[in-house]
Design a protein around this motif. Structure first.
Motif, short mmCIF file in Angstrom:
data_model
loop_
_atom_site.label_atom_id
_atom_site.label_comp_id
_atom_site.label_asym_id
_atom_site.label_seq_id
_atom_site.Cartn_x
_atom_site.Cartn_y
_atom_site.Cartn_z
N THR A 118 51.64 -14.39 -26.20
CA THR A 118 50.43 -14.66 -25.15
C THR A 118 50.64 -16.31 -25.15
OG1 THR A 118 49.17 -13.03 -25.80
CG2 THR A 118 48.15 -14.93 -24.72
N SER A 119 50.56 -17.02 -26.28
CA SER A 119 50.66 -18.25 -26.39
C SER A 119 51.88 -18.84 -25.82
CB SER A 119 50.64 -18.80 -27.67
OG SER A 119 50.65 -20.14 -27.87
N ALA A 120 53.25 -18.21 -25.95
CA ALA A 120 54.32 -18.60 -25.63
C ALA A 120 54.68 -18.40 -24.04
CB ALA A 120 55.53 -17.85 -26.14
N ILE A 121 53.84 -17.46 -23.55
CA ILE A 121 53.99 -17.16 -21.97
C ILE A 121 53.11 -18.16 -21.35
CG2 ILE A 121 52.96 -15.51 -20.09
CD1 ILE A 121 53.87 -13.47 -22.18
N LYS A 122 51.85 -18.34 -21.94
CA LYS A 122 50.93 -19.59 -21.18
C LYS A 122 51.90 -21.17 -21.41
CE LYS A 122 46.73 -17.86 -22.39
NZ LYS A 122 45.59 -17.74 -23.42
N ASP A 123 52.45 -21.22 -22.50
CA ASP A 123 53.28 -22.64 -22.44
C ASP A 123 54.45 -22.54 -21.55
OD1 ASP A 123 51.78 -23.48 -24.51
OD2 ASP A 123 52.91 -23.19 -26.12
N ALA A 124 55.03 -21.58 -21.31
CA ALA A 124 56.18 -21.45 -20.28
C ALA A 124 55.84 -21.47 -19.03
CB ALA A 124 56.91 -20.02 -20.92
N VAL A 125 54.72 -21.11 -18.63
CA VAL A 125 54.17 -21.20 -17.49
C VAL A 125 53.74 -22.66 -16.98
CG1 VAL A 125 52.32 -20.60 -15.72
CG2 VAL A 125 53.54 -18.70 -17.01
N GLU A 126 52.97 -23.26 -18.01
CA GLU A 126 52.64 -24.58 -18.01
C GLU A 126 53.97 -25.66 -17.90
OE1 GLU A 126 50.05 -25.51 -21.04
OE2 GLU A 126 48.41 -24.10 -20.30
N LYS A 127 55.08 -25.45 -18.62
CA LYS A 127 55.90 -26.12 -18.78
C LYS A 127 57.25 -25.38 -17.88
CE LYS A 127 54.26 -27.28 -23.35
NZ LYS A 127 54.53 -27.33 -24.69
N SER A 128 57.00 -24.85 -16.83
CA SER A 128 57.96 -24.05 -16.28
C SER A 128 59.43 -24.91 -16.29
CB SER A 128 57.53 -23.50 -15.09
OG SER A 128 57.18 -24.52 -14.09
N SER A 129 60.63 -24.21 -16.47
CA SER A 129 61.80 -24.87 -16.55
C SER A 129 62.44 -25.05 -15.17
CB SER A 129 62.61 -24.00 -17.40
OG SER A 129 63.96 -24.60 -17.37
N THR A 130 62.90 -26.21 -14.90
CA THR A 130 63.24 -26.49 -13.55
C THR A 130 65.01 -26.67 -13.55
OG1 THR A 130 63.02 -28.70 -13.94
CG2 THR A 130 61.43 -27.57 -12.68
N ASP A 131 65.47 -26.41 -15.02
CA ASP A 131 67.08 -26.55 -15.00
C ASP A 131 67.78 -25.41 -14.98
OD1 ASP A 131 66.46 -25.23 -17.49
OD2 ASP A 131 66.60 -26.95 -18.71
N GLY A 132 67.28 -24.06 -14.30
CA GLY A 132 68.04 -23.02 -14.29
C GLY A 132 68.15 -21.97 -15.16
N GLU A 133 67.37 -22.33 -16.25
CA GLU A 133 67.45 -21.35 -17.46
C GLU A 133 66.63 -19.97 -17.13
OE1 GLU A 133 65.41 -22.78 -20.85
OE2 GLU A 133 67.46 -23.94 -21.65
N ARG A 134 66.92 -18.86 -17.59
CA ARG A 134 66.57 -17.74 -17.28
C ARG A 134 65.15 -17.56 -17.93
NH1 ARG A 134 70.31 -13.31 -19.94
NH2 ARG A 134 70.28 -14.95 -21.67
N GLU A 136 63.42 -15.75 -19.87
CA GLU A 136 63.32 -15.26 -21.44
C GLU A 136 63.70 -16.36 -22.17
OE1 GLU A 136 67.26 -13.14 -19.83
OE2 GLU A 136 65.11 -13.54 -19.12
N GLU A 137 64.57 -17.28 -21.54
CA GLU A 137 65.11 -18.52 -22.57
C GLU A 137 63.95 -19.41 -22.54
OE1 GLU A 137 68.64 -19.48 -20.25
OE2 GLU A 137 69.99 -18.30 -21.72
N ASP A 138 63.38 -19.59 -21.61
CA ASP A 138 61.89 -20.43 -21.46
C ASP A 138 60.97 -19.80 -22.42
OD1 ASP A 138 61.98 -22.60 -19.90
OD2 ASP A 138 61.19 -21.88 -18.20
N LEU A 139 60.74 -18.60 -22.43
CA LEU A 139 59.85 -17.95 -23.31
C LEU A 139 60.31 -17.90 -24.83
CD1 LEU A 139 57.13 -16.30 -23.79
CD2 LEU A 139 58.98 -14.16 -23.51
N SER A 140 61.67 -17.82 -25.07
CA SER A 140 62.24 -18.20 -26.61
C SER A 140 61.54 -19.39 -26.97
CB SER A 140 63.52 -17.57 -26.62
OG SER A 140 63.61 -16.22 -26.35
N ARG A 141 61.97 -20.34 -26.35
CA ARG A 141 61.85 -21.83 -26.61
C ARG A 141 60.29 -22.04 -27.10
NH1 ARG A 141 64.13 -24.10 -22.47
NH2 ARG A 141 62.22 -24.45 -21.20
N ASN A 142 59.43 -21.29 -26.31
CA ASN A 142 57.94 -21.55 -26.80
C ASN A 142 57.23 -20.78 -27.83
OD1 ASN A 142 56.95 -23.83 -24.84
ND2 ASN A 142 58.21 -22.25 -23.61
#
Length: 210
Positions: A118-134, A136-142
């Motif tokens: 839940t925390s990772a999803i919130k962070d991924a949405v707030e810091k949504s990637s603009t570099d073309g990552e998938r 799930e990669e955004d989520l894993s990083r958070n």
């Protein structure tokens, strides 16, 4: 009283287990130390468990020789807002002391995987990637623990994950043993590591540990 003694005996097993894993060249371990669900236990047991964890951390702050010997980089992961300020200060100190070390040891405290996701999803949405990552990669990083894990070991005869590293363990070998954690020895660990090694060697994925 029996449960309290068991917790004390269990805590005494941590450093020997880490020392053995370090000797084998294992690079990262996550220990499920205190679940968010544990807050539902009696007030006395919750207080005892958290004090036991905090006191152990304080011992290593006052005498960091073991942390230095094993080159431990200690990280405490979980919803730390659920812990009191004194505990969070101890966490900050020991994480700062060990941040330059290489043997990564994650203590999951006030943790459940559902809360982590839940925390990772919130962070991924707030810091949504603009570099073309998938996504799930955004989520894993958070996530609190960003790497996939090779093995999940569950002691005490329980055959369930209890909300532990659900995302990271999708391809893990799950090892369940009837041995209680206070009785878990290097020999028990060797048996599980050999089982894992045999499985992985069949696919030529790893070099032997043992």
């Amino acid at each position: 009283m029996g449960g309290i003694i068991g917790h004390v005996r269990g805590s005494s097993k941590v450093i020997p287990a880490l020392r053995f894993c370090k000797h084998l060249g294992i690079e990262e371990i996550t220990l499920y130390t205190f679940s968010i669900e544990n807050f539902r236990r009696t007030e006395e047991e919750v207080r005892h468990l958290l004090n036991l964890i905090k006191d152990n951390l304080l011992e290593h702050i006052h005498d960091p020789s073991t942390l230095v010997e094993l080159d431990i980089c200690l990280r405490v992961v979980g919803d730390l807002k659920l812990l009191d300020e004194d505990f969070r200060e101890v966490v900050r100190q020991i994480m700062d002391m060990t941040k330059g070390n290489s043997f990564r040891v994650n203590l999951a405290i006030a943790y459940t995987s559902r809360e982590e996701l839940t925390s990772a999803i919130k962070d991924a949405v707030e810091k949504s990637s603009t570099d073309g990552e998938r996504p799930e990669e955004d989520l894993s990083r958070n996530l609190y623990v960003g790497r996939d894990v090779d093995m999940v070991i569950r002691t005490s005869g329980e055959v369930r994950l209890s909300d532990f590293l659900l995302w990271q363990s999708t391809s893990s070998m799950l090892c369940f043993t009837d041995v209680l954690w206070p009785d878990f020895s290097a020999w028990n660990l060797i048996v599980l590591l050999l089982r894992y090694q045999k499985y992985m060697l069949n696919y030529n994925k790893i070099k032997p540990w043992l």
